[in-house]
Design a protein around this motif. Structure first.
Motif, short mmCIF file in Angstrom:
data_model
loop_
_atom_site.label_atom_id
_atom_site.label_comp_id
_atom_site.label_asym_id
_atom_site.label_seq_id
_atom_site.Cartn_x
_atom_site.Cartn_y
_atom_site.Cartn_z
N GLN A 40 0.83 -1.21 0.00
CA GLN A 40 0.00 0.00 0.00
C GLN A 40 0.87 1.27 0.00
O GLN A 40 1.97 1.28 0.55
CB GLN A 40 -0.99 0.02 1.16
CG GLN A 40 -0.38 0.05 2.51
CD GLN A 40 -1.44 -0.02 3.63
OE1 GLN A 40 -1.12 0.33 4.74
NE2 GLN A 40 -2.65 -0.47 3.40
N SER A 68 0.54 1.50 -8.37
CA SER A 68 -0.19 0.36 -8.91
C SER A 68 0.43 -0.06 -10.24
O SER A 68 0.95 0.79 -10.97
CB SER A 68 -1.64 0.74 -9.18
OG SER A 68 -2.39 0.62 -8.02
N ARG A 110 0.39 -5.98 -8.18
CA ARG A 110 -0.45 -4.88 -7.70
C ARG A 110 -1.36 -4.31 -8.79
O ARG A 110 -1.28 -3.13 -9.13
CB ARG A 110 0.39 -3.78 -7.05
CG ARG A 110 -0.44 -2.77 -6.26
CD ARG A 110 0.41 -2.06 -5.24
NE ARG A 110 0.02 -0.69 -4.96
CZ ARG A 110 -0.95 -0.33 -4.10
NH1 ARG A 110 -1.67 -1.23 -3.50
NH2 ARG A 110 -1.18 0.94 -3.88
N SER A 152 5.99 -4.63 4.60
CA SER A 152 5.28 -3.42 5.02
C SER A 152 6.25 -2.38 5.58
O SER A 152 5.97 -1.18 5.57
CB SER A 152 4.23 -3.76 6.08
OG SER A 152 3.30 -4.67 5.57
N ARG A 203 -0.52 5.41 4.03
CA ARG A 203 -1.47 4.41 4.51
C ARG A 203 -2.93 4.83 4.28
O ARG A 203 -3.85 4.28 4.89
CB ARG A 203 -1.21 4.11 5.99
CG ARG A 203 0.24 3.66 6.20
CD ARG A 203 0.43 2.82 7.41
NE ARG A 203 -0.26 1.56 7.30
CZ ARG A 203 -0.95 0.99 8.30
NH1 ARG A 203 -1.04 1.58 9.46
NH2 ARG A 203 -1.55 -0.16 8.13
N CYS A 231 -8.86 -4.97 -1.93
CA CYS A 231 -7.54 -5.22 -1.34
C CYS A 231 -6.93 -3.85 -1.05
O CYS A 231 -6.87 -3.00 -1.93
CB CYS A 231 -6.66 -5.99 -2.32
SG CYS A 231 -4.94 -6.07 -1.78
N VAL A 232 -6.50 -3.64 0.18
CA VAL A 232 -5.94 -2.34 0.54
C VAL A 232 -4.41 -2.36 0.59
O VAL A 232 -3.78 -1.42 1.06
CB VAL A 232 -6.50 -1.83 1.90
CG1 VAL A 232 -8.02 -1.67 1.80
CG2 VAL A 232 -6.14 -2.76 3.05
N GLY A 233 -3.84 -3.45 0.09
CA GLY A 233 -2.38 -3.51 -0.03
C GLY A 233 -1.64 -3.57 1.29
O GLY A 233 -0.45 -3.29 1.36
N ALA A 234 -2.36 -3.97 2.35
CA ALA A 234 -1.72 -3.97 3.68
C ALA A 234 -0.63 -5.04 3.77
O ALA A 234 0.24 -4.98 4.63
CB ALA A 234 -2.77 -4.20 4.76
N ASN A 235 -0.73 -6.03 2.91
CA ASN A 235 0.28 -7.09 2.79
C ASN A 235 0.42 -7.95 4.04
O ASN A 235 1.41 -8.65 4.21
CB ASN A 235 1.64 -6.50 2.42
CG ASN A 235 2.35 -7.41 1.45
OD1 ASN A 235 1.76 -7.81 0.44
ND2 ASN A 235 3.57 -7.79 1.75
N GLU A 273 -4.89 4.21 1.95
CA GLU A 273 -5.77 3.14 1.45
C GLU A 273 -6.48 2.38 2.57
O GLU A 273 -7.48 1.71 2.33
CB GLU A 273 -4.95 2.12 0.65
CG GLU A 273 -4.60 2.58 -0.74
CD GLU A 273 -3.51 1.71 -1.33
OE1 GLU A 273 -3.82 0.62 -1.81
OE2 GLU A 273 -2.33 2.12 -1.31
N MET A 274 -5.94 2.46 3.79
CA MET A 274 -6.57 1.75 4.90
C MET A 274 -8.02 2.18 5.11
O MET A 274 -8.83 1.43 5.65
CB MET A 274 -5.77 1.97 6.19
CG MET A 274 -4.46 1.24 6.24
SD MET A 274 -4.64 -0.55 6.22
CE MET A 274 -5.25 -0.81 7.87
#
Ligand SMILES: Cc1cc2nc3c(=O)[nH]c(=O)nc-3n(C[C@H](O)[C@H](O)[C@H](O)COP(=O)(O)O)c2cc1C
Ligand code: SF4
Length: 678
Positions: free
Chosen positions: A272, A276, A299, A552, A433, A345-349, A435-436
């Motif tokens: 995140q 992209s 991504r 992250s 962050r 998907c918020v890419g938090a991984n 996108e969270m």
């Protein structure tokens, strides 16, 4: 959308793939004894049922015993794998989904202290930083054995009825032979590109000899290591051309970058806050130059980007892997015209980072992923509707409200603040962050659709909840930073939340005491550094930010290194004293009697949160269960039926950080597993 290019079929030789979306190889570490048993199968079947065209199972399924599982990989060298893969394949085929598997020898990308404790092998002695093993340099007998192992594994997969296989050639043994950075061998296995590719060609020939011409064989390969002295873009393209010219390969799956370090891996699989689809055009270039069917994943989290990749002819098949971890029903929603309901998907991984810590892949905000045998992705209706009051609109409270509403209950949600989000809203203020917030926004949209009644700016007292006459009250009030608990000078410290929220301006020379080792501490350091402050982070742990895992951490470390932030592990903040205009911070150590002092103008402390639990304790006396949770029932998926108080008028539960400080996943999982049985 009827003419959606994503829903057009793709012909891969004799195999018709029903749409353009596939799951790229990803080892979720669900294997048991190295075999894809019920849990593993349930995970793939859920996605097959919802319409994915191709699932590339495993990820790095190991062909040899000296390629021990680095992250609980499937062991393709075991004969028992055939039966389990056949069941998985048959069940996915029943839904029209093609099934392949990624096979590999990890080379130096693993550890010697796993599996059979054999030495790790590579094309030279260079250590892989991420797994730390010093490899032995392959001998001729290693090479002969490994070539045969690949062919055996391919044969097992053909026997299991799979549609094909993909070889992994980025960061693993095959491309460790390709790369001048890792291949220290003499000809015929090292030297010019022909020699460096000899192992791959022998492997491909041995596989073809074994499986014949009609089994699909592809390769996921690095076409530019993006490392000085490594395989560059020109050589990568030449490798792709030679693979095509060999006639042994049916598709390419393009990778750009290197994965031998956490930072390198993060650039290959961005998290995140990062760009992209960073390698999409590059992959398109390989497709244009080779004319081979081309797959790619990195991504591409949303359907608009995926559609663009297909419509513009950059790819033949687009990987949406983490997108499917977050929402297994992505394609079903696309087909149903409900694209806006996809859980993003918020890419938090969290998923990928966990497997490198020995855990299995869980999605930060979909706790049913990887728990398909016990947790529903589609919540069933309850036999009888209840009135449910939830207090707190953080991730846990919103999940409780969403799931209760899906069950058909009447749901009222009280939130003290003006907006939903709780701690997530605070942490999402940081652009990296942001996108969270989709964790919150998606739940708000679902709750709204399901008719949840929201009461914002409502500080709920016990009477507020009781006035609603609920059958069930769920306290999801989260937590607040506690006093730091120093021997002296608590009042001189400011909290990480003060800095993150903007309530307190950063100082110029700041000591950050990070005792929680989580995102809040890390983001506070970034915020302080971005303001121009000189920052030293002191923590008692022996490693950096233990609650934030490898990939992250990458973007944050880059930011902190740019700002010359200093990190001092293994020290503790004991006291703060005012000295004139400055503050003196006294450090102690768990390791011995040493103390040190720092002169700064601001001390910031991050000591996690303590539960905000007054409401819960206020509601307990009126509850039939007195707040008690039947843990066996919770774990086994049975309703909560404890009755400890005949006078009780409602059942009471608390979830998330209102119980104890944990993380977003824990809060959401608390909610789902409790409320799905209400
Ligand atoms: C839990 C997990 C495990 C993965 N394991 C592998 C693997 O074993 N082999 C591989 O080639 N890629 C692996 N990947 C990378 C994915 O195939 C994919 O390249 C990556 O997730 C980027 O695509 P996405 O943004 O659509 O998720 C893994 C990804 C995840 C999330
Ligand atoms: S954990 Fe994060 S990156 Fe992984 S699937 Fe879930 S939202 Fe996406």
């Amino acid at each position: 959308m009827t003419n959606d290019p994503l829903l057009s079929p793709f012909q891969l030789r004799h195999l018709t793939l029903k749409n353009r979306i596939f799951l790229s190889a990803h080892e979720p570490a669900y294997a048991e004894d190295g075999l894809p048993k019920d849990r593993y199968r349930a995970y793939h079947v859920e996605r097959a049922r919802a319409g994915v065209a191709l699932t590339m199972t495993a990820g790095s399924a190991s062909v040899s015993r000296d390629s021990p599982p680095a992250f609980n990989n499937i062991l393709a060298w075991k004969d028992e794998v055939v039966g389990w893969m056949k069941r998985l394949t048959d069940d996915c085929h029943a839904h029209g989904t093609a099934v392949m598997i990624q096979l590999t020898h990890l080379g130096r990308r693993t550890r010697w202290d796993r599996g059979d404790w054999l030495p790790v092998v590579s094309a030279g002695p260079a250590r892989e930083v991420a797994h730390r093993a010093f490899p032995k340099t392959a001998e001729d007998w290693d090479i002969a054995r490994i070539v045969a192992d690949y062919a055996d594994a391919a044969e097992r997969m053909q026997a299991a009825g799979l549609d094909g296989i993909e070889l992994e050639a980025y960061g693993h043994l095959l491309d460790q032979f390709w790369s001048p950075l890792t291949n220290a061998l003499e000809p015929p296995w090292g030297g010019d590109l022909d020699d460096r590719m000899r192992l791959s060609m022998e492997v491909l020939r041995a596989i073809r000899d074994r499986v014949g011409p009609d089994f699909i064989v592809g390769i996921r390969h690095v076409a530019d290591e993006a490392l000085p002295g490594g395989i560059g873009a020109a050589e990568g393209l030449e490798i792709a051309r030679r693979l095509k010219a060999s006639g042994l390969v049916d598709f390419l799956n393009v990778i750009r970058g290197h994965i031998d370090t956490d930072a390198g891996l993060t650039d290959v699989i961005p998290v995140q806050g990062m760009k992209s689809a960073p390698h999409l055009d590059f992959a398109g270039g390989i497709r244009a130059a080779t004319g081979l069917p081309t797959l790619h994943a990195a991504r591409i989290p949303d359907l608009a980007t995926a559609r663009h990749a297909i419509a513009e002819g950059k790819l033949d098949m687009v990987g949406m892997t983490r997108a499917h971890l977050a929402d297994p029903h992505l394609i079903a929603k696309l087909v149903a015209g409900a694209e806006d309901r996809i859980r993003p998907c918020v890419g938090a991984n969290y998923c990928l980072d966990r497997i490198y810590q020995g855990g299995s892949a869980y999605c930060l905000h979909n706790p049913a992923t990887g728990r398909e045998l016990t947790m529903p992705h589609l919540v069933p209706k309850a036999a009888a509707p209840l009135k449910v009051v939830v207090v707190g609109a953080g991730p846990g409270g919103l999940e409780a409200a969403r799931v209760a509403a899906e069950r058909g209950h009447e749901v009222v949600l009280h939130e003290a603040a003006n907006d939903p989000g709780g701690q997530v809203r605070l942490l999402a203020r940081h652009p990296r962050r942001a996108e969270m917030m989709a964790v919150i926004d998606w739940r708000m949209a679902e709750c709204t659709r399901l008719g949840v009644s929201f009461r914002f700016n409502s500080w709920a007292e016990p009477e507020t909840v009781q006035a609603e006459a609920p059958d069930v009250a769920i306290v999801a009030t989260g937590g607040l930073p506690p006093e730091p608990g120093l021997a002296e000078g608590d009042g001189l410290a400011v909290s990480a939340w003060d800095i993150l929220s903007g309530a307190v301006r950063p100082g110029t020379n700041v000591l950050l005491w990070d005792d929680a080792g989580d995102h809040a501490g890390l983001q506070t350091a970034e915020t302080l550094a971005a303001s121009g402050a000189r920052v030293e982070i002191v923590c008692r742990d022996r490693g950096l930010v233990p609650e934030v895992m490898a990939m992250s951490l990458t973007p944050a470390i880059r930011a902190l290194q740019r700002a010359d932030v200093v990190w001092t592990p293994t020290w503790r903040l004991d006291a703060i004293r005012r000295t004139g205009n400055a503050l003196t911070a006294r450090l102690g150590s768990d390791y011995g009697p040493e103390t040190r002092e720092r002169q700064v103008d601001q001390v910031v402390v991050n000591t996690g949160t303590h539960p905000l639990d007054d409401l819960y304790f206020g509601l307990r006396p009126g509850a039939s269960n007195l707040g008690e949770v039947d843990y066996p029932a919770l774990i086994e998926g049975r309703p909560q039926a404890l009755n400890r108080n005949p006078e009780g008028r409602y059942r009471l539960f608390r979830i998330g950080d209102a119980v104890a400080a944990r993380n977003v996943h824990a809060a959401i999982y608390d909610a789902l597993r409790l409320v799905k049985d209400l």
